[in-house]
Design a protein around this motif. Structure first.
Motif, PDB file in Angstrom:
ATOM      1  N   GLN A 251      40.933  43.667  26.745  1.00 32.87           N
ATOM      2  CA  GLN A 251      39.601  43.061  26.508  1.00 32.87           C
ATOM      3  C   GLN A 251      38.735  43.965  25.633  1.00 32.87           C
ATOM      4  O   GLN A 251      38.054  43.494  24.716  1.00 32.87           O
ATOM      5  CB  GLN A 251      38.900  42.786  27.843  1.00 32.87           C
ATOM      6  N   GLN A 252      38.795  45.256  25.916  1.00 34.89           N
ATOM      7  CA  GLN A 252      38.010  46.197  25.103  1.00 34.89           C
ATOM      8  C   GLN A 252      38.508  46.228  23.662  1.00 34.89           C
ATOM      9  O   GLN A 252      37.719  46.358  22.724  1.00 34.89           O
ATOM     10  CB  GLN A 252      38.062  47.591  25.708  1.00 34.89           C
TER      11      GLN A 252
ATOM     12  N   GLN B 294      39.828  43.695  22.058  1.00 28.89           N
ATOM     13  CA  GLN B 294      39.365  42.473  21.395  1.00 28.89           C
ATOM     14  C   GLN B 294      37.900  42.602  20.956  1.00 28.89           C
ATOM     15  O   GLN B 294      37.530  42.154  19.866  1.00 28.89           O
ATOM     16  CB  GLN B 294      39.535  41.271  22.332  1.00 28.89           C
ATOM     17  N   ARG B 295      37.095  43.206  21.797  1.00 29.12           N
ATOM     18  CA  ARG B 295      35.680  43.363  21.416  1.00 29.12           C
ATOM     19  C   ARG B 295      35.578  44.313  20.211  1.00 29.12           C
ATOM     20  O   ARG B 295      34.765  44.108  19.304  1.00 29.12           O
ATOM     21  CB  ARG B 295      34.885  43.951  22.603  1.00 29.12           C
ATOM     22  N   ARG B 296      36.377  45.364  20.190  1.00 33.51           N
ATOM     23  CA  ARG B 296      36.316  46.308  19.075  1.00 33.51           C
ATOM     24  C   ARG B 296      36.789  45.663  17.777  1.00 33.51           C
ATOM     25  O   ARG B 296      36.256  45.977  16.685  1.00 33.51           O
ATOM     26  CB  ARG B 296      37.205  47.527  19.370  1.00 33.51           C
TER      27      ARG B 296
END
Length: 466
Positions: A193-194, A196-198
């Motif tokens: 998830q992290q 994807q945000r980056r």
């Protein structure tokens, strides 16, 4: 005879009367001395011849007179007194045969330890009787006992590890592995998830490419850790591999073998009698450091000694296993039992070996290799007559002769006839013969060299031929 002496006396007077007197003349004396010498020589020889004839007649007259008076004197002088024996037939005789053997070597052992060490105890004395397996001496084994305890501890640890491998992982370890897998799965999910945000921020230009890569590589590391945790969990759930179990079992067996070998060494540290016997010599005492193989005690077997005698096959066939015979060792005799007959025939002597068991009482008096003799009596069936050896004269063609008494015209005397016999067997001073003899014949027992066939004899005594 008287006339002979008168003639000699008259001739002497005549010869003396013809000698002249000494007072005659020289010529007459000379002629006379020459003639009487010749006449005296003739008369001397005549007188000697007449005197010899007279002596012959003097000594011959009594003999002639005696012969004329006793016409049977010569016959009486030729009758010889002899000892006789009355023969009786026999149908067999016994022969004693001696067979030679030796005492089989009794077991004699010089006993010693198979390893070196200090002698702690000697349990027997010289002359003691011991049985097979009885302890005789001991070495110091304190160091061996320490090694054994160490091996026992190592074996216990190896057995515990083997049991753990055989039972597999505990449930607590499995639960812990499951929790570890779940933790890594959650961390990996958060990392995705992290990332994807980056990526969104990178597309907007809010972060650099480097920051995006850090999150991407962190996700890969978590994935690897998760795979490892799952593998460990699967291993715990599947249990231990059979190869590991087999390897641990081999370790346990190796330790067990080491302990068994040490037990053998400890057992050999006690010297034991290999057979029933008598302690002959005690060579070392307590406190002595004995080398491997060094003799400590000499032991002689205390069993029935054996004698081995070679005998012909025809004699062996008459022996029975278990029968009792008499053996002679030197001047002593011992009872012995036929133990066995060895099947092999000696190629040189053509005999078989018969094994005899002697009584235990013979042990102190015998030695291995001592000569032993067995005497057996054999019955031989044959017909003949026993005669003394003095009754025989050597004949021709290997035969012998003896003199048999036969009746003559004179009922008090006998004549001897010569009979040929063949010698079958000799025993001491008598022989067994066969020939033309008849039962009850009287045989001249001795002095046969004085006899000739047809001579008259007078038996003195009938001797026994037994």
């Amino acid at each position: 005879m008287k006339r002979s002496f008168d003639l000699i006396f008259s001739l002497n007077i005549m010869s003396t009367s013809q000698i002249p007197h000494q007072n005659s003349n020289h010529k007459a004396s000379s002629e006379f001395s020459e003639r009487p010498r010749k006449k005296l020589g003739k008369y001397f020889y005549l007188l000697v011849g007449i005197g010899g004839a007279g002596l012959v007649l003097l000594f011959a007259r009594p003999i002639l007179t005696s012969s004329s008076n006793s016409p049977t004197a010569e016959t009486t002088a030729r009758i010889l007194p002899v000892d006789t024996i009355a023969v009786e037939p026999v149908d067999s005789y016994q022969v004693s045969r001696i067979y030679t053997g030796e005492i089989a070597a009794l077991r004699t052992s010089n006993l010693g330890f198979s390893r070196s060490g200090e002698i702690e105890q000697v349990l027997v004395e010289e002359g003691d009787r011991v049985t097979a397996g009885q302890p005789l001496a001991k070495l110091d084994i304190r160091n061996l006992e320490t090694q054994r305890q160490q091996l026992i501890a190592e074996k216990a640890r190896a057995q515990a590890q083997l049991a753990e491998l055989q039972r597999g992982a505990r449930q607590e370890d499995i639960d812990a592995a499951i929790a570890g897998v779940r933790d890594l799965e959650q961390q990996l999910k958060l990392q995705e998830q992290q990332r994807q945000r980056r990526e969104f921020l990178y597309e907007q230009g809010a972060i650099s490419k480097e920051e995006l890569d850090e999150f991407s590589f962190g996700e890969g590391a978590l994935q690897a850790r998760l795979n490892q945790a799952k593998s460990n969990l699967a291993e715990l759930e599947n249990g231990t591999r059979w190869e590991q179990v087999a390897a641990q079992q081999a370790t346990v067996q190796q330790l067990e073998a080491s302990i068994a070998d040490l037990d053998v060494t400890i057992d050999k540290s006690t010297l034991k009698a290999p057979f029933d016997g008598i302690v002959a010599t005690r060579e070392l005492d307590e406190g002595t450091v004995a080398n491997a193989g060094q003799s400590v005690i000499r032991l002689i077997e205390n069993a029935a000694p054996e004698a081995r005698v070679g005998m012909p096959n025809q004699v062996i066939n008459e022996l029975e296993i278990g029968s009792t015979q008499t053996l002679k060792l030197g001047s002593q005799t011992y009872k012995a039992t036929v133990a066995s007959i060895l099947p092999e025939v000696n190629a040189n002597t053509r005999t078989q070996v018969v094994v005899f068991n002697l009584d235990r009482s013979a042990i102190p008096q015998i030695n291995p290799g001592q000569t032993v003799r067995l005497e057996l009596t054999e019955e031989i069936n044959t017909e003949g007559y026993w005669l003394p050896t003095d009754a025989l004269n050597q004949g021709i063609r290997g035969l012998w002769t003896c003199y048999v008494l036969s009746e003559s015209e004179d009922t008090e005397n006998y004549q001897v006839k010569q009979h040929s016999v063949e010698i079958i067997h000799q025993q001491g001073d008598r022989v067994l013969v066969r020939g033309t003899l008849q039962p009850g014949d009287k045989i001249v027992a001795n002095g046969t060299h004085r006899l000739v066939p047809g001579q008259q004899v007078k038996p003195l005594e009938v001797m026994s031929n037994k």
